[in-house]
Motif scaffolding. Structure first.
Motif, PDB file in Angstrom:
ATOM      1  N   ILE A  28      34.451  46.439  44.265  1.00 26.90           N
ATOM      2  CA  ILE A  28      34.826  47.233  43.102  1.00 26.90           C
ATOM      3  C   ILE A  28      36.322  47.509  43.173  1.00 26.90           C
ATOM      4  N   ALA A  29      37.040  47.184  42.111  1.00 28.13           N
ATOM      5  CA  ALA A  29      38.472  47.476  42.017  1.00 28.13           C
ATOM      6  C   ALA A  29      38.676  48.662  41.082  1.00 28.13           C
ATOM      7  N   GLY A  30      39.645  49.516  41.425  1.00 28.38           N
ATOM      8  CA  GLY A  30      39.948  50.642  40.545  1.00 28.38           C
ATOM      9  C   GLY A  30      38.981  51.790  40.656  1.00 28.38           C
TER      10      GLY A  30
ATOM     11  N   PHE B 168      34.020  43.720  40.296  1.00 30.14           N
ATOM     12  CA  PHE B 168      33.893  44.467  39.052  1.00 30.14           C
ATOM     13  C   PHE B 168      35.019  45.480  38.977  1.00 30.14           C
ATOM     14  N   ALA B 169      35.612  45.622  37.815  1.00 28.30           N
ATOM     15  CA  ALA B 169      36.450  46.792  37.578  1.00 28.30           C
ATOM     16  C   ALA B 169      35.521  47.992  37.484  1.00 28.30           C
ATOM     17  N   TYR B 170      35.906  49.100  38.116  1.00 29.75           N
ATOM     18  CA  TYR B 170      35.024  50.268  38.121  1.00 29.75           C
ATOM     19  C   TYR B 170      34.603  50.630  36.702  1.00 29.75           C
ATOM     20  N   SER B 171      33.292  50.825  36.540  1.00 31.21           N
ATOM     21  CA  SER B 171      32.734  51.198  35.243  1.00 31.21           C
ATOM     22  C   SER B 171      32.095  52.575  35.376  1.00 31.21           C
TER      23      SER B 171
ATOM     24  N   ALA C  82      41.643  52.275  32.125  1.00 30.92           N
ATOM     25  CA  ALA C  82      40.873  51.028  32.072  1.00 30.92           C
ATOM     26  C   ALA C  82      41.746  49.807  32.290  1.00 30.92           C
ATOM     27  N   ASP C  83      42.985  49.808  31.749  1.00 32.01           N
ATOM     28  CA  ASP C  83      43.835  48.632  31.918  1.00 32.01           C
ATOM     29  C   ASP C  83      44.273  48.448  33.372  1.00 32.01           C
ATOM     30  N   VAL C  84      44.435  49.555  34.118  1.00 30.22           N
ATOM     31  CA  VAL C  84      44.779  49.456  35.539  1.00 30.22           C
ATOM     32  C   VAL C  84      43.591  48.899  36.323  1.00 30.22           C
ATOM     33  N   ARG C  85      42.397  49.384  36.021  1.00 33.15           N
ATOM     34  CA  ARG C  85      41.196  48.882  36.699  1.00 33.15           C
ATOM     35  C   ARG C  85      41.025  47.380  36.464  1.00 33.15           C
ATOM     36  N   GLU C  86      41.223  46.950  35.234  1.00 36.68           N
ATOM     37  CA  GLU C  86      41.060  45.534  34.912  1.00 36.68           C
ATOM     38  C   GLU C  86      42.162  44.697  35.547  1.00 36.68           C
TER      39      GLU C  86
END
Length: 470
Positions: free
Chosen positions: A327-329, A356-359, A375-379
């Motif tokens: 998991i990133a972010g 996965f970007a953190y959801s 969200a853009d940093v996570r992605e």
């Protein structure tokens, strides 16, 4: 005088359409429901149109899966109108506390949670009862013919998922699985081995062992001793895997392990892999590498020692392939913590990685942690992670060029004379790469789907390998 009038021909059995979404654990739930329906005499179909009723088995883990499931329910309602919903999404509530499925799709006939075969069958009986068949209904042997230990499978004939437990005892802050599927419940070891033997007898050549937490198998039963073929077997993952390996050996079949948390006792599996009883492949959901992030995630199994553990595993079994998800972010993740993760992937040499970007899944405790990232940093971090992971994977694949490997054929065009595709021990179906088989050099050489072939690796292409049958 006895009535000599002919019996009326039985009415046609109702047809149940089926849509199965989500992970392999959900797929095994679908297989069990279909097996029970077929045993009761219902006809089943993958199509909604023309069916008497449709069952949609849903996923509800992350937002994308929720949307996909809700869309599938809407499509089934539009195509058919008579829909029963089951699976993880069926157990979710909306922000107002009401059932999410019923709030979104008010016309569904019934909603159940996951692993609820009896409830699904009750709903089918209520809304689509099967007509009485005087030729069959009173003959137990006929009614039971589909209740073999293997049951109906939705995978290709040559591989199958073998679920060994349901639920999870952990409370990872990003996850809502325990609230959907409950705590760990291990299947009796004799039942698991009985299903495995039935699958192997039916032509399966690869058993993929799945659960929410495969390493914890038997914890809920305190590893009590069960019985298989009159012999005592402990309800423990190492003992189960040894028996599965011995069972698969005469068939030349593969045993592949998924969702293996890196507990210390997993070390005991490596000798079985080195011996060839179990594939030297571990799907280990590591999620992160930095100790502070792992603590915020409430991950089990001393995750800060994962690099040391992976190195020890590879020393015990040099051919080991490791797949993992990350998991990133995650909330509060700093740039330094993220860089620690990237360096871990490089140093650990993760063969196959997903990210996965953190959801912020509704109901997850992590949503309340400080430091939620945009969200853009996570992605952006997810993209950076995958760029690094793919370079590592490509480098490790290049090492296989020139080697000869056993390949399980998934597709054979013109009996292999026009090539085909398959997988090596390093590749699980649907999530890893493929081996693209070139036509054999000898025109007389053929192979079919489900065959094992020996192949020489001649090139690496992205996530895949190219090989020539040896």
């Amino acid at each position: 005088m006895p009535d000599s009038s002919p019996l009326q021909a039985p009415q046609a059995a109702p047809t149940i359409g089926f849509v199965s979404l989500g992970c392999p654990k959900a797929l095994t739930d679908s297989e069990l429901i279909l097996t029970r329906l077929t045993a009761e005499g219902y006809a089943t179909s993958r199509s909604c149109a023309g069916a008497d009723l449709v069952i949609v088995n849903t996923c509800g883990f992350i937002d994308d899966a929720v949307r996909e499931s809700l869309d599938a329910i809407g499509e089934a309602l539009a195509d058919n109108g008579r829909v029963i919903v089951t699976g993880c999404l069926g157990a979710k509530t909306g922000a107002d506390g009401a059932n999410l499925v019923r709030s979104t799709h008010t016309k569904v006939l019934a909603v159940t949670g996951p692993h609820a075969t009896d409830e699904v069958l009750q709903a089918v009986h209520a809304h689509c009862p099967k007509p009485h068949d005087p030729f069959v209904d009173l003959v137990p042997e006929v009614r039971a013919q589909f209740r073999g230990e293997a049951g109906i499978k939705l995978t290709p004939r040559h591989y199958a998922y073998l679920k060994i437990s349901e639920g999870c005892n952990h409370r990872c802050t990003f996850c809502i699985i325990p609230s959907l599927r409950g705590d760990l419940v291990s299947r009796p070891v004799g039942d698991v081995l009985g299903e495995a033997r039935a699958l192997l007898d039916n032509g399966v050549r690869e058993l993929l062992v799945v659960s929410q937490d495969t390493s914890a198998y038997g914890v809920d039963q305190k590893f009590r001793t069960g019985f298989w073929d009159g012999r005592p077997v402990r309800t423990r993952i190492v003992d189960l895997c040894e028996q599965l390996g011995r069972l698969a050996e005469p068939y030349g079949a593969w045993i592949r392990l998924h969702y293996v948390y890196p507990y210390p006792h997993v070390d005991e599996l490596l000798p079985l892999m080195a011996e060839g009883l179990v594939l030297p492949y571990l799907d280990v959901p590591l999620q992160h590498s930095h100790p502070d992030v792992l603590r915020r995630m409430k991950r089990p199994a001393s995750g800060e020692r994962n690099l040391e553990r992976l190195q020890a595993w590879r020393a015990a079994c040099p051919q080991l392939v490791v797949r993992s998800t990350f998991i990133a972010g995650f909330p509060g993740e700093t740039e330094d913590e993220f860089e620690h993760l990237l360096e871990f992937v490089r140093e650990a040499g993760i063969d196959r990685a997903g990210c996965f970007a953190y959801s912020p899944v509704q109901g997850a405790a992590a949503n309340g942690l400080p430091g939620m990232l945009p969200a853009d940093v996570r992605e952006e971090r997810r993209s950076r992670f995958m760029a690094v992971a793919e370079r590592v994977s490509a480098q490790r694949l290049e090492r296989r060029v020139g080697a000869t490997m056993q390949v399980l054929v998934d597709e054979a065009r013109a009996l292999g004379r026009r090539g085909g595709t398959g997988r090596s021990y390093a590749d699980a179906p649907g999530i890893d790469g493929l081996v693209h088989l070139q036509p054999p050099s000898k025109a007389s050489r053929t192979y079919r789907t489900g065959d094992f072939v020996s192949a020489r690796i001649v090139a690496a292409q992205g996530h895949d390998l190219v090989a020539v049958p040896a």
